[in-house]
Enzyme design. Sequence first.
Site, PDB file in Angstrom:
ATOM      1  N   GLU A  28      -3.714  -1.600   0.673  1.00  0.00           N
ATOM      2  CA  GLU A  28      -4.120  -2.868   1.280  1.00  0.00           C
ATOM      3  C   GLU A  28      -4.677  -2.588   2.657  1.00  0.00           C
ATOM      4  OE1 GLU A  28      -1.316  -6.134   1.777  1.00  0.00           O
ATOM      5  OE2 GLU A  28      -2.998  -7.388   2.413  1.00  0.00           O
ATOM      6  N   CYS A  64      -2.134  -9.721   0.633  1.00  0.00           N
ATOM      7  CA  CYS A  64      -2.507 -11.040   1.149  1.00  0.00           C
ATOM      8  C   CYS A  64      -3.962 -11.127   1.594  1.00  0.00           C
ATOM      9  CB  CYS A  64      -1.584 -11.414   2.299  1.00  0.00           C
ATOM     10  SG  CYS A  64       0.127 -11.628   1.762  1.00  0.00           S
ATOM     11  N   ASN A  67      -2.580 -12.674  -5.908  1.00  0.00           N
ATOM     12  CA  ASN A  67      -1.612 -11.691  -5.401  1.00  0.00           C
ATOM     13  C   ASN A  67      -0.207 -12.273  -5.459  1.00  0.00           C
ATOM     14  OD1 ASN A  67      -0.475  -9.458  -3.928  1.00  0.00           O
ATOM     15  ND2 ASN A  67      -0.561 -10.712  -2.091  1.00  0.00           N
ATOM     16  N   GLU A  68       0.227 -12.883  -4.350  1.00  0.00           N
ATOM     17  CA  GLU A  68       1.593 -13.440  -4.322  1.00  0.00           C
ATOM     18  C   GLU A  68       1.523 -14.955  -4.390  1.00  0.00           C
ATOM     19  OE1 GLU A  68       3.643 -11.991  -0.874  1.00  0.00           O
ATOM     20  OE2 GLU A  68       4.395 -10.245  -1.943  1.00  0.00           O
TER      21      GLU A  68
HETATM   22  O1  AHR Z   1       2.420  -5.284   1.844  1.00  0.00           O
HETATM   23  C1  AHR Z   1       2.303  -6.265   2.807  1.00  0.00           C
HETATM   24  C2  AHR Z   1       2.233  -7.648   2.192  1.00  0.00           C
HETATM   25  O2  AHR Z   1       3.426  -7.938   1.563  1.00  0.00           O
HETATM   26  C3  AHR Z   1       1.221  -7.831   1.112  1.00  0.00           C
HETATM   27  O3  AHR Z   1      -0.015  -8.165   1.602  1.00  0.00           O
HETATM   28  C4  AHR Z   1       1.756  -8.979   0.316  1.00  0.00           C
HETATM   29  O4  AHR Z   1       1.366  -8.930  -1.018  1.00  0.00           O
HETATM   30  C5  AHR Z   1       3.238  -8.900   0.555  1.00  0.00           C
HETATM   31  O5  AHR Z   1       3.734 -10.090   1.006  1.00  0.00           O
END
Ligand code: AHR
Length: 671
Positions: free
Chosen positions: A52, A251, A382-383
Site C-alpha cells: 500500500e 484505504c 478494501n475495508e
Molecule cells: O495497512 C494500513 C491500513 O489498515 C490499510 O490501508 C487498511 O486496509 C487498514 O485499515
Amino acid sequence: MKNIRAALKTISFFSVFSLCSTPSVAQENIPLDVDLTASANIQPTMYGIFFEDINFSADGGLYAELVKNRSFEFEQPMMGWSQPATDPYATNENSGIANTLHFADNKTNKNVLRINVFNDQHYSLVNEGFRGMGIHNGEGYLLSFYANNPNRTIKNVVAQLIDAKGEIIASTKVSLAHADWHKYESRLVAKRTEEKASLRISFEGTGTLDMDMVSLFPNNTWKGREKGLRKDLVQLLADLKPGFLRFPGGCIIEGRTLAQRYQWKNTLGQTDSRPTMVSRWNTEFKHKLTPDYFQSFGLGFYEYFQLAEDLGAEPIPVLSCGIACQFNTGELVPVSELDPYIQDALDLIEFANGTADSPWGKVRVEMGHPKPFNLKYIGIGNEQWGPQYIERYKIFQTVLKKKYPDIILVSGSGPFAEGQMFDYAHRELKKLGADIIDEHYYKDIAWFKNNATRYDDYDRNGPKIFAGEYAAQSVAVVSPDNKNSWETALAEAAFMTGLERNADLVHMTSYAPLMAHTEAWQWSPNMIWFNNLQALATANYQVQKLFSNNKGTELVRITHDGKPLTGQDGLYASAVTDKQNKSLTLKLVNTNAQALNIQLNMPAGVMKGKATVTLLSANNLQAENSFASPSVITPITHTEKFNNVATYKAPPHSVSVISIPVMQKNISVKQ
Ligand code: AHR
C-alpha cells in the site's frame, strides 16, 4: 497434553536450578507424530505481499524519484522547493523569483514554474527531496526537466547535489539550446555518499524561463530500468518469493471522498501526464502529520503489474467499489451510478489481459508489454462494511462474472476480525457464492497466539479465505509506539502455523503494512523500514520470509496425542511436503521461555540425507532489528542427521523450520 505439562514442570525446576547457566531444557521429550498423507494442496499464493502507498512507500520509497513535487502540482505548488526569497539566511534574495503559473485548462499537469532571473547573483532553487535525497558514492543520477526559454537569454542550468552545508557532491551544466518547450537530460556522478542531499538548480544568464517536471533518478534501479524502482527495496520483496502482490491499497483505493479514490486509468502513460493527487494518509493521523504526502503515480498500474511479473507473483489489483473510506466520509455512489466503477474493473481486465486490438490491451502494448499480464484476481473494495457494500459487490460480481467467468473476485469482510458486521459480511458473501473473502486483523500479541485455531472450524463449503492484512500490535492499533519486536514476530509465527494448517481454506495471506520511511511514516509496525540509503528487514519480515520460502506444496499432519499443535503449553506446529524438492518441512514455534525437547516420530524409512534446520530466535522478546544492528533477529541454518525417531531441542522463544529430504515414493499428492 500431559507430556508437555510434565516436560514444562521439569523445565521450571531446572530454570531455578540453572539460573545464570545455559538455558534450561525439558528433560522429557515431547512426542510429535508426523503423517505424510497429504490433506490439501498449499496454494502457490499462500504467502504474498500487500503493497500500500502508505508511509511514503511509493513516492519517497519504492519509486526511486528523488525530487519531491517535481511538477509543482502539490496543493501548495512550491512545497518542497525553496528559493532565495523564501530563505531567511539568503543574501541574494534580489537575484530572482519563481512563481507557479496555473493553466486551468490543462487536464493533468496544470502548473508550470515561471522563473525570472534578475542578475548574476546566483539565483537558485533547491529541492529538499523526501526528507533529503539518498546519494551513493560513485553512482550516476539522471537529471531531466522541461524548459521553455523564449528569449534564450538564460544560457545554462547548473544542477548540483549539495549537502546540508552546501558542499557540492555532484554537478552538471545543461545548455539551454532551444527556445520552446524541450526536454533536457544530463547525468551527475556522486563524489560521496550522503543521506540528506538536496538538488540545487541555478541559472546562467538573466531573463524569464519556464520549467516543469524537474526529476532526478539514480541510474542503479531495480533491473536497471530507467526511472524505475529502488533496487534494495525490491530485492527484499523478491527475497520473500511472494505468491502474489496485492496493490495499491488499502484505504488509498477508497479515498477519503470518492473524488480522492485511486483511479488506475490516471496512472498510465507518460509519467508527466499523470495527475498528482493528495495521499489520504497526508493528514489522517494528528500524531503523525505528513502534509507533503502526495501521489505522483510514477509508480502506476503498469509498473505494479510489471513488478508482480518480476517477482513471479500473481497481481491482485484492488479497485474502489463506490464507497469512500467509511472511517472518513463513507460517501456512496448511488447504485444507479455505479456503471463507471464497474467499467473500470472490466477495462482493467482488458488492460491486463486483452489483445493489442482491444482498446485497453492496446494501451498496455503501447506502454511496452505486448504479452498479457495474465491477471486472475481483482479486489472489489478494501475495508467496506454493511449492506451498502454487499449491494454494490453483488452488482460487480454479476457483471464481471458474466464477461469473465474465470476471474477470481476478492471480496472483503471489513476492518473487523469478528463481530456483527464481520458475520454479516461472511453470511451474505457466502449466499452470493463469493470466491474468496479478505479478512484483516491488527490485534494484540495474545490474540495472535490465541487464534492459531481461528480457521479450524470455518465452513469448508463457503468462500476461501485471504488473510489480507495482519500484524501483531505491541501497544494498540495505530499507536505510534508499536514496535517490530521479536515478541510480535513470534506471535505471528505461532498464528501462521494455524494459517498453514488450514491451507485447504486459506489460500492467501499477507502481513501489513509492508514498508515505511523512518522519517515519514504514519503507521507502525511495518515489515520493512527504510531511510534514504538503507532498507531494514524486521523480525516480522524474517518470519514471513521463512514461511514463504518453505511453503511446500502439500499439507501434512503433525500432532501430539492425535491433536494439532495450536499453542498447548506454548507450542505450535505445522508441516508440509514439497513434491518438487522432495522434502518434508516442519515449522515449530516455541513461545515458552524455556527450550523444549521434542521427539519427532516420522514414518519408518522415509528420510534420506541430512535435515536443514533454520532457526529464528532472540534472547529478549523486546529485541528488534535496527539500522545499527540489522541482524539481531536473523535466520541461522545448520544441517543435522535425523533418524525416523529424532530428537530436536526447540530453543526458548524460537521459530524452527526443519526441512528433511524424503523419498519420492513417500510424498503423497492431494488431487
Ligand atoms: O495497512 C494500513 C491500513 O489498515 C490499510 O490501508 C487498511 O486496509 C487498514 O485499515
